[in-house]
Enzyme design. Structure first.
Site, PDB file in Angstrom:
ATOM      1  N   GLU A 140      53.345  -0.260 -33.604  1.00 47.97           N
ATOM      2  CA  GLU A 140      54.476  -0.504 -32.711  1.00 47.97           C
ATOM      3  C   GLU A 140      55.642   0.390 -33.111  1.00 47.97           C
ATOM      4  OE1 GLU A 140      54.720  -4.821 -31.256  1.00 47.97           O
ATOM      5  OE2 GLU A 140      54.546  -5.011 -33.418  1.00 47.97           O
ATOM      6  N   LYS A 142      55.478  -2.243 -37.701  1.00 49.88           N
ATOM      7  CA  LYS A 142      56.636  -2.016 -36.829  1.00 49.88           C
ATOM      8  C   LYS A 142      57.293  -0.699 -37.217  1.00 49.88           C
ATOM      9  CE  LYS A 142      57.162  -6.533 -35.320  1.00 49.88           C
ATOM     10  NZ  LYS A 142      56.482  -6.641 -34.028  1.00 49.88           N
ATOM     11  N   HIS A 181      46.277 -11.789 -33.136  1.00 45.66           N
ATOM     12  CA  HIS A 181      45.965 -10.672 -32.239  1.00 45.66           C
ATOM     13  C   HIS A 181      44.862  -9.740 -32.781  1.00 45.66           C
ATOM     14  CE1 HIS A 181      49.400 -12.244 -30.355  1.00 45.66           C
ATOM     15  NE2 HIS A 181      50.315 -11.511 -30.915  1.00 45.66           N
ATOM     16  N   ASP A 205      52.187 -12.597 -38.478  1.00 44.16           N
ATOM     17  CA  ASP A 205      52.599 -12.374 -37.095  1.00 44.16           C
ATOM     18  C   ASP A 205      51.472 -11.784 -36.248  1.00 44.16           C
ATOM     19  OD1 ASP A 205      54.578 -12.250 -35.003  1.00 44.16           O
ATOM     20  OD2 ASP A 205      54.791 -10.100 -35.363  1.00 44.16           O
TER      21      ASP A 205
HETATM   22  C1  BG6 Z   1      53.822 -10.928 -30.731  1.00 48.99           C
HETATM   23  C2  BG6 Z   1      54.446 -10.670 -32.068  1.00 48.99           C
HETATM   24  O1  BG6 Z   1      52.938 -12.010 -30.806  1.00 48.99           O
HETATM   25  O2  BG6 Z   1      53.126  -9.762 -30.314  1.00 48.99           O
HETATM   26  C3  BG6 Z   1      55.376  -9.481 -31.988  1.00 48.99           C
HETATM   27  O3  BG6 Z   1      55.164 -11.822 -32.499  1.00 48.99           O
HETATM   28  C4  BG6 Z   1      54.653  -8.272 -31.452  1.00 48.99           C
HETATM   29  O4  BG6 Z   1      55.934  -9.199 -33.273  1.00 48.99           O
HETATM   30  C5  BG6 Z   1      53.945  -8.616 -30.158  1.00 48.99           C
HETATM   31  O5  BG6 Z   1      55.592  -7.241 -31.237  1.00 48.99           O
HETATM   32  C6  BG6 Z   1      53.051  -7.469 -29.713  1.00 48.99           C
HETATM   33  O6  BG6 Z   1      52.598  -7.711 -28.432  1.00 48.99           O
HETATM   34  P1  BG6 Z   1      52.323  -6.524 -27.428  1.00 48.99           P
HETATM   35  O7  BG6 Z   1      51.746  -7.201 -26.220  1.00 48.99           O
HETATM   36  O8  BG6 Z   1      53.625  -5.847 -27.187  1.00 48.99           O
HETATM   37  O9  BG6 Z   1      51.342  -5.634 -28.139  1.00 48.99           O
END
Ligand code: BG6
Length: 507
Positions: A232, A357, A256, A251
């Site tokens: 990110e 990040k 994910h 997180d």
């Molecule tokens: C969220 C996290 O669940 O997912 C965030 O808490 C993260 O920190 C985000 O930035 C990422 O999601 P996406 O859909 O932007 O990849």
């Protein structure tokens, strides 16, 4: 590329139902939930007998809530907003002000649910959405249960969607599951992981199991290793309070990244039914070899960004300088891990995961790198190190799939080069306005739990990361910040792969 064959049947509209959103004036409702409902309606996927009852502490009534949301939804959908679908939804938005710790709120909600049910003919079906801080999940559910609001004996449904995080470690995840289970059947609990709402994540299963050519090579005999990266460019925004407690591992990883891992690694489910898919995903999590505490530091890398310059030239502060962050913070904003899956298919194939990040680019992707050819017959040619074949599943941005292979460079000499065969979703299917929540809400309303997390799988995922949490907590990092904002992350993450003769693949 040729055009897609027509879909066999159009999905049907869902409903009747009333959606009760806790935290209904908050960020998630404004940015994702209401825009997603508008998109569903615009696609003909929400039936007429539908309504929303939002609750939050802000002093609003139905009219001012509608006004406020009109602006928010317009702001988020912009030119994609379907005006007719919005005015349809707007008429169906209702608001009840209240504090979640006040019992009176639940009595009022119960009365309004009944009244709206009669008015909108929602047949007693209620989808509760908990877009609230995790510490309030259990007490809110207990208060709703105490008023009999989860009773499905009339044949209607009562479901509760819970947003992440599901706990902050194995023990708290178990405790949360226990408190929810005391008030609800597992079939009534819908744990959302918004990664599963992404088209390309769902497409992993379609890619693997709707095509005959990949599955035979999807195993240890042909695959050298797998990389899963979610990088990110954003920092932590205004979420210091949450993030200081969470960190990148909690997180992103057991939720994910593990969803991506689960879909890449699972065995063919016997059907596409929710439990068939979730059983197979659970088996993958159970087969991940627990990292021995002795090996945690060797198999994992943690990082924290310092100040730096993003690729667009913006100078950004380091994590410790972000508002609300402890200037000595040892919270990680980057993590890389090496995992092994001990089963017949994947024994000996490393899975490398990383996320962070303030990295140089925004890219979520899975790379399946295949073994090299067994014998290099082009040894005497100028290129004797042809790269291995790689299949890249791009989750975002520019969703797509590409296959990297070697080809002869035109000309009299036998020269080889790497080329890509590329499929891009947008070019092929066009772009639909989507927030990522459309599929998830549609599925929750029609009762398909395939894309939602089951209690046992949540716990299995936490069990994998628990030893890492323990060791990291016992041995605080000494080198933070160890990567500059705008860079590719800490050098140690490259070393993690380099030690094994591999490297992260970047675009
Ligand atoms: C969220 C996290 O669940 O997912 C965030 O808490 C993260 O920190 C985000 O930035 C990422 O999601 P996406 O859909 O932007 O990849």
């Amino acid at each position: 590329m040729s055009t897609a064959s027509p879909a066999p049947s159009r999905p049907q509209p869902v409903g009747p139902a009333l959606m009760v959103i806790f935290g209904g004036a908050g960020d998630l409702a404004r940015r994702k939930l209401l825009p997603a409902l508008v998109n569903l309606r615009a696609d003909g996927l929400l039936g007429d007998a539908f309504g929303v009852l939002a609750t939050a502490t802000r002093p609003l009534d139905d009219a001012s809530y509608r006004n406020d949301m009109a602006q928010a939804v317009r702001g988020h959908l912009g030119g994609d907003l379907d005006a007719e679908a919005w005015s349809w939804l707007e008429r169906r938005l209702h608001y009840e002000r209240g504090d979640l710790t006040d019992d009176g709120l639940y009595d009022r909600l119960a009365r309004r649910i009944d009244a709206l049910d009669r008015e909108l003919r929602t047949a007693g079906n209620v989808l509760f959405y908990l877009a609230i801080p995790p510490s309030l999940f259990a007490p809110t559910v207990a208060r709703l249960a105490a008023r009999g609001l989860f009773d499905e004996s009339g044949g209607h449904f009562r479901r509760v969607i819970v947003e992440k995080p599901f706990g902050r470690d194995l023990e708290s995840a178990r405790a949360l599951n226990r408190s929810l289970a005391a008030c609800l059947a597992e079939s009534q609990i819908w744990r959302i992981d918004h990664y599963l709402g992404k088209e390309t994540v769902q497409n992993i299963l379609a890619f693997r199991f709707a095509n005959g050519i990949f599955e035979p090579i999807w195993n240890r005999r042909y695959v050298d290793h797998v990389q899963i990266s979610v990088s990110e460019t954003v920092g932590i925004g205004h979420r210091a309070r949450y993030y200081e407690e969470a960190g990148a591992l909690r997180d992103m990883v057991p939720n994910h990244l593990f969803q991506l891992l689960g879909y890449v690694a699972l065995e063919p489910p016997v059907s596409f039914e929710a439990d068939a898919v979730r059983d197979e995903k659970g088996k993958v999590f159970s087969a991940i070899v627990p990292i021995d505490p002795e090996d945690v530091l060797a198999c994992t890398v943690r990082g924290q960004y310092g100040p730096g310059t993003m690729p667009d030239g913006e100078r950004v502060p380091g994590y410790r300088e972000e508002p609300g962050v402890d200037p000595q913070s040892s919270t990680e904003t980057f993590v890389a891990l090496r995992l092994a899956i001990d089963n017949w298919r994947w024994a000996g194939v490393p899975f490398y995961l990383r996320t962070g990040k303030r990295l140089a680019e925004r890219a979520s992707e899975i790379v399946v790198e295949f073994r090299r050819v067994p014998f290099m017959m082009f040894r005497s040619t100028p290129v004797d190190h042809l790269g291995p074949n790689r299949l890249t599943l791009r989750i975002q941005p520019s969703e797509g799939i590409s296959l990297h292979f070697g080809a002869k460079v035109p000309g009299p000499a036998l020269r080889l080069g790497g080329v890509d065969m590329d499929f891009c979703y947008r070019d092929h299917f066009g772009e639909e306005p989507a927030t990522g929540y459309e599929t998830l809400l549609y599925d929750a309303l029609r009762g398909d739990a395939t894309l939602f997390q089951r209690a046992d799988n949540v716990e299995k995922a936490w069990a994998v990361v628990q030893p890492i949490l323990d060791v990291w907590q016992a041995l605080p990092p000494r080198d933070f910040p160890n990567y500059a904002a705008g860079s590719r992350g800490p050098a140690a993450a490259d070393e993690l792969l380099a030690r094994e003769g591999r490297r992260w693949r970047t675009r």
